[in-house]
Write a protein that holds these residues in place. Structure first.
Motif, PDB file in Angstrom:
ATOM      1  N   LEU A 131       0.795  -1.141  -0.393  1.00  0.00           N
ATOM      2  CA  LEU A 131       0.142   0.086   0.169  1.00  0.00           C
ATOM      3  C   LEU A 131       0.724   1.337   0.358  1.00  0.00           C
ATOM      4  O   LEU A 131       0.481   2.001  -0.471  1.00  0.00           O
ATOM      5  N   SER A 132       2.222   1.287   0.773  1.00  0.00           N
ATOM      6  CA  SER A 132       2.786   2.116   0.393  1.00  0.00           C
ATOM      7  C   SER A 132       3.386   2.514  -0.644  1.00  0.00           C
ATOM      8  O   SER A 132       4.037   3.850  -1.510  1.00  0.00           O
ATOM      9  N   CYS A 133       3.632   1.555  -1.884  1.00  0.00           N
ATOM     10  CA  CYS A 133       4.190   1.642  -3.180  1.00  0.00           C
ATOM     11  C   CYS A 133       2.686   2.426  -3.552  1.00  0.00           C
ATOM     12  O   CYS A 133       3.335   3.406  -5.120  1.00  0.00           O
ATOM     13  N   LEU A 134       1.528   2.433  -3.605  1.00  0.00           N
ATOM     14  CA  LEU A 134       0.450   2.179  -4.263  1.00  0.00           C
ATOM     15  C   LEU A 134       0.641   4.222  -3.783  1.00  0.00           C
ATOM     16  O   LEU A 134      -0.098   4.698  -4.603  1.00  0.00           O
ATOM     17  N   GLU A 135       0.524   3.741  -2.792  1.00  0.00           N
ATOM     18  CA  GLU A 135       0.312   5.278  -2.095  1.00  0.00           C
ATOM     19  C   GLU A 135       1.211   6.598  -2.813  1.00  0.00           C
ATOM     20  O   GLU A 135       0.814   7.768  -3.208  1.00  0.00           O
ATOM     21  N   VAL A 136       2.605   5.771  -2.929  1.00  0.00           N
ATOM     22  CA  VAL A 136       3.537   7.124  -4.017  1.00  0.00           C
ATOM     23  C   VAL A 136       3.170   7.257  -5.393  1.00  0.00           C
ATOM     24  O   VAL A 136       3.016   8.381  -5.817  1.00  0.00           O
ATOM     25  N   ALA A 137       2.702   6.157  -5.617  1.00  0.00           N
ATOM     26  CA  ALA A 137       1.949   6.017  -7.308  1.00  0.00           C
ATOM     27  C   ALA A 137       0.957   7.191  -7.393  1.00  0.00           C
ATOM     28  O   ALA A 137       0.695   8.098  -7.970  1.00  0.00           O
ATOM     29  N   ALA A 138      -0.026   6.841  -6.332  1.00  0.00           N
ATOM     30  CA  ALA A 138      -1.804   7.545  -7.159  1.00  0.00           C
ATOM     31  C   ALA A 138      -1.811   8.913  -6.566  1.00  0.00           C
ATOM     32  O   ALA A 138      -2.462   9.235  -6.960  1.00  0.00           O
ATOM     33  N   ASN A 139      -0.761   9.107  -5.380  1.00  0.00           N
ATOM     34  CA  ASN A 139      -1.185  10.261  -4.631  1.00  0.00           C
ATOM     35  C   ASN A 139      -0.267  11.109  -5.218  1.00  0.00           C
ATOM     36  O   ASN A 139      -0.906  12.851  -5.832  1.00  0.00           O
ATOM     37  N   SER A 140       0.955  10.641  -5.482  1.00  0.00           N
ATOM     38  CA  SER A 140       2.180  11.927  -6.675  1.00  0.00           C
ATOM     39  C   SER A 140       0.917  12.201  -7.905  1.00  0.00           C
ATOM     40  O   SER A 140       0.896  12.742  -8.651  1.00  0.00           O
ATOM     41  N   TYR A 141       0.704  10.594  -8.629  1.00  0.00           N
ATOM     42  CA  TYR A 141       0.178  11.157 -10.176  1.00  0.00           C
ATOM     43  C   TYR A 141      -1.203  11.934 -10.262  1.00  0.00           C
ATOM     44  O   TYR A 141      -1.263  12.511 -11.672  1.00  0.00           O
ATOM     45  N   ILE A 142      -2.575  11.409  -9.447  1.00  0.00           N
ATOM     46  CA  ILE A 142      -3.034  12.456  -9.032  1.00  0.00           C
ATOM     47  C   ILE A 142      -2.964  14.113  -8.444  1.00  0.00           C
ATOM     48  O   ILE A 142      -3.639  14.313  -9.335  1.00  0.00           O
ATOM     49  N   THR A 143      -1.929  13.950  -7.845  1.00  0.00           N
ATOM     50  CA  THR A 143      -1.419  15.556  -8.032  1.00  0.00           C
ATOM     51  C   THR A 143      -1.269  15.887  -8.568  1.00  0.00           C
ATOM     52  O   THR A 143      -1.138  17.600  -9.187  1.00  0.00           O
ATOM     53  N   VAL A 144      -0.161  15.579  -9.691  1.00  0.00           N
ATOM     54  CA  VAL A 144      -0.053  15.993 -11.507  1.00  0.00           C
ATOM     55  C   VAL A 144      -0.355  16.266 -12.255  1.00  0.00           C
ATOM     56  O   VAL A 144       0.190  16.476 -13.736  1.00  0.00           O
ATOM     57  N   LEU A 145      -1.546  15.187 -12.423  1.00  0.00           N
ATOM     58  CA  LEU A 145      -2.553  15.143 -13.010  1.00  0.00           C
ATOM     59  C   LEU A 145      -2.710  16.487 -13.704  1.00  0.00           C
ATOM     60  O   LEU A 145      -4.902  16.420 -13.698  1.00  0.00           O
ATOM     61  N   GLY A 146      -2.649  17.431 -13.681  1.00  0.00           N
ATOM     62  CA  GLY A 146      -3.345  19.001 -14.391  1.00  0.00           C
ATOM     63  C   GLY A 146      -2.889  20.156 -13.739  1.00  0.00           C
ATOM     64  O   GLY A 146      -1.551  19.673 -13.163  1.00  0.00           O
ATOM     65  N   SER A 147      -3.708  20.891 -14.147  1.00  0.00           N
ATOM     66  CA  SER A 147      -2.964  21.550 -12.730  1.00  0.00           C
ATOM     67  C   SER A 147      -2.866  22.514 -11.512  1.00  0.00           C
ATOM     68  O   SER A 147      -3.288  21.290 -10.865  1.00  0.00           O
ATOM     69  N   PRO A 148      -1.846  22.221 -11.144  1.00  0.00           N
ATOM     70  CA  PRO A 148      -1.330  22.814 -10.410  1.00  0.00           C
ATOM     71  C   PRO A 148      -1.972  23.494  -8.943  1.00  0.00           C
ATOM     72  O   PRO A 148      -2.441  23.143  -7.759  1.00  0.00           O
ATOM     73  N   ARG A 149      -2.872  24.247  -9.560  1.00  0.00           N
ATOM     74  CA  ARG A 149      -4.159  25.080  -9.314  1.00  0.00           C
ATOM     75  C   ARG A 149      -5.275  24.139  -8.199  1.00  0.00           C
ATOM     76  O   ARG A 149      -5.736  24.375  -6.941  1.00  0.00           O
ATOM     77  N   TYR A 150      -5.468  23.308  -8.738  1.00  0.00           N
ATOM     78  CA  TYR A 150      -6.453  22.180  -8.276  1.00  0.00           C
ATOM     79  C   TYR A 150      -5.841  21.514  -7.925  1.00  0.00           C
ATOM     80  O   TYR A 150      -6.942  20.116  -8.089  1.00  0.00           O
TER      81      TYR A 150
END
Length: 463
Positions: free
Chosen positions: A126-145
């Motif tokens: 799950l730590s591996c999934l969290e690194v992947a999913a959290n950072s992927y969603i964070t950079v998947l578009g404008s930093p503003r949102y």
């Protein structure tokens, strides 16, 4: 020097259909650890009954689960920096399924140590999934949102966390299941099956890869060529202090949830273990509703400012849980779950904002902060064994204080740099700026290729 073998884009360069597909697919991962986390806190109370162990010893599950984040998150960040998000997701789901399937023999032979070991393996996945999913969603578009996107995705984690205690209230604490592990082994076998299904889906799906080089281009477009040089990682103070804040917050959150069933039963208002587990499920539902409501607020309110307000509210509610007791303490507990809702995603997005080439490393560090969940529950369990369960909630109060200091510090820093900011605003880069950035990045890539070729020639000459 190891160079990334992955080429990719930024979220802003994707078509809407590809963006929506990637967002929906990665969001399914939040269900996996939400469900596992929801079951974990209920298992504490169940194992106390089945194995006859103390509250302190039952928190070994949290120590194993969240200790895995400290051990494995840095490795997960390095792995994804070289091989990309998709392979990191495969690694995480594989470990998740392996840990879950070995719950079966642990339940069959009634070995508490086996459950602790399996929980550690699940935590690594799950730590591996969290690194992947959290950072992927964070950079998947404008930093503003970024905070909005992550709160929406993590809202689905909350739904899964609601389902865990709901299942436990129906199967773990009723009839003969209250003193056996028969249901536990079947539930975790289903969890392992879910991991295998998701792994298969990700194998056949085309997931757009977002790389740090592409993020650097986006940073240049937003802030000029100087933004490309973020400096060495050890100077990314927002990220490093974000790790400290995340450690304290997650420790507090996990401590609150770990003893909820015990807390509700101990209030002397006629709540049974089965009913307490059901009430815990509704605590998680309150948390989930708060996350979606927070995502709406973050559309207009600055994340650092909102995190500061919610941090103060968490402190007040936690004191209510610890000092009021009875019905007042239970009401404070529900409000505490509501105000916890946006804290993790806001700390994550604030801590990883503007990291560019350090994004995956920074994401690994912030996710490592989840390891705070390994330290707070044992301290809280020890205090609960020696005093009352409600008094143990003074331990998570300290974590909320540290998190609030980080949030207020960011607000003050922003006010000194650009003036006080209440609203969530910021201009997106224009198409012309993106083209300039792409040309600059291509030039840098050419220089890097020349340097790598020069190094290769020198190595051949030495040989």
């Amino acid at each position: 020097m190891a160079y990334s073998t992955v080429h990719g884009v930024t979220g802003g360069e994707l078509s809407f259909s590809r963006w929506l597909f990637a967002f929906a697919l990665v969001t399914t991962l939040f269900f996996t650890w939400g469900f596992a986390y929801g079951l974990l806190d209920v298992l504490n109370s169940h194992f106390q009954q089945v194995f006859g162990i103390s509250k302190l010893k039952s928190t070994m599950l949290q120590l194993a689960y969240f200790g895995a984040y400290i051990v494995f998150s840095p490795f997960a960040g390095i792995f994804m920096r070289r091989y990309g998000y998709k392979k990191g997701i495969h690694l995480g789901l594989t470990l998740y399924s392996l840990g879950a399937v070995f719950f079966w023999p642990s339940a069959k032979f009634e070995k508490y140590g086996g459950f602790v070991g399996c929980t550690f393996v699940i935590g690594c996945g799950l730590s591996c999934l969290e690194v992947a999913a959290n950072s992927y969603i964070t950079v998947l578009g404008s930093p503003r949102y970024a905070a909005v996107r992550l709160n929406i995705s993590q809202g689905f984690q909350g739904l899964a966390s609601f389902a865990g205690p709901l299942i436990a209230s129906s199967f773990f604490f009723k009839g003969k299941n209250a003193t056996t592990l028969d249901t536990v082994q079947w539930v975790y076998l289903a969890v392992a099956g879910l991991g295998v299904v998701l792994n298969t889906l990700f194998f056949f799906c085309d997931l757009p890869e977002i790389t740090e080089d592409a993020l650097t281009r986006e940073l240049i477009a937003a802030g000029g060529a100087d933004a490309a040089d973020a400096g060495p990682f050890y100077k990314q103070y927002r990220c490093i202090l974000g790790y400290v804040a995340q450690t304290c917050y997650v420790g507090a959150q996990v401590g609150v949830a770990a003893l909820v069933v015990n807390y509700l039963v101990d209030q002397g208002v006629g709540i049974s273990h089965s009913r307490a587990s059901l009430m815990f499920a509704f605590c998680q539902l309150t948390f989930t509703g708060g996350r979606f409501f927070g995502a709406l607020l973050l559309r207009w309110i600055d994340p650092a400012f909102l995190l500061s307000v919610y941090g103060v509210a968490c402190m007040a509610c936690c004191l209510g849980v610890a000092l009021a007791g009875g019905v007042g303490g239970i009401v404070s507990l529900y409000f505490l779950f509501f105000f916890e809702s946006i804290c993790y995603p806001c700390i994550f997005t604030l801590g990883t904002r503007g990291l560019g080439r350090h994004t995956k490393r920074g994401s690994g560090l912030i996710v490592m902060g989840v390891g705070g969940g390994a330290w707070f529950p044992p301290a809280q369990g020890a205090l609960a064994d020696k005093s009352f369960t409600r008094h143990s909630y003074l331990v998570p109060f300290a974590g909320y204080v540290a998190m609030t200091i980080y949030a207020v510090g960011l607000v003050v820093h922003q006010a000194l740099q650009t003036g006080f900011r209440f609203g969530n605003y910021g201009a997106a880069p224009t198409q012309e700026e993106l083209l300039v950035a792409a040309a600059w990045a291509a030039e840098q890539a050419g220089e890097l290729d020349s340097e790598k070729e020069k190094v290769s020639v020198e190595e051949r000459e030495k040989a």
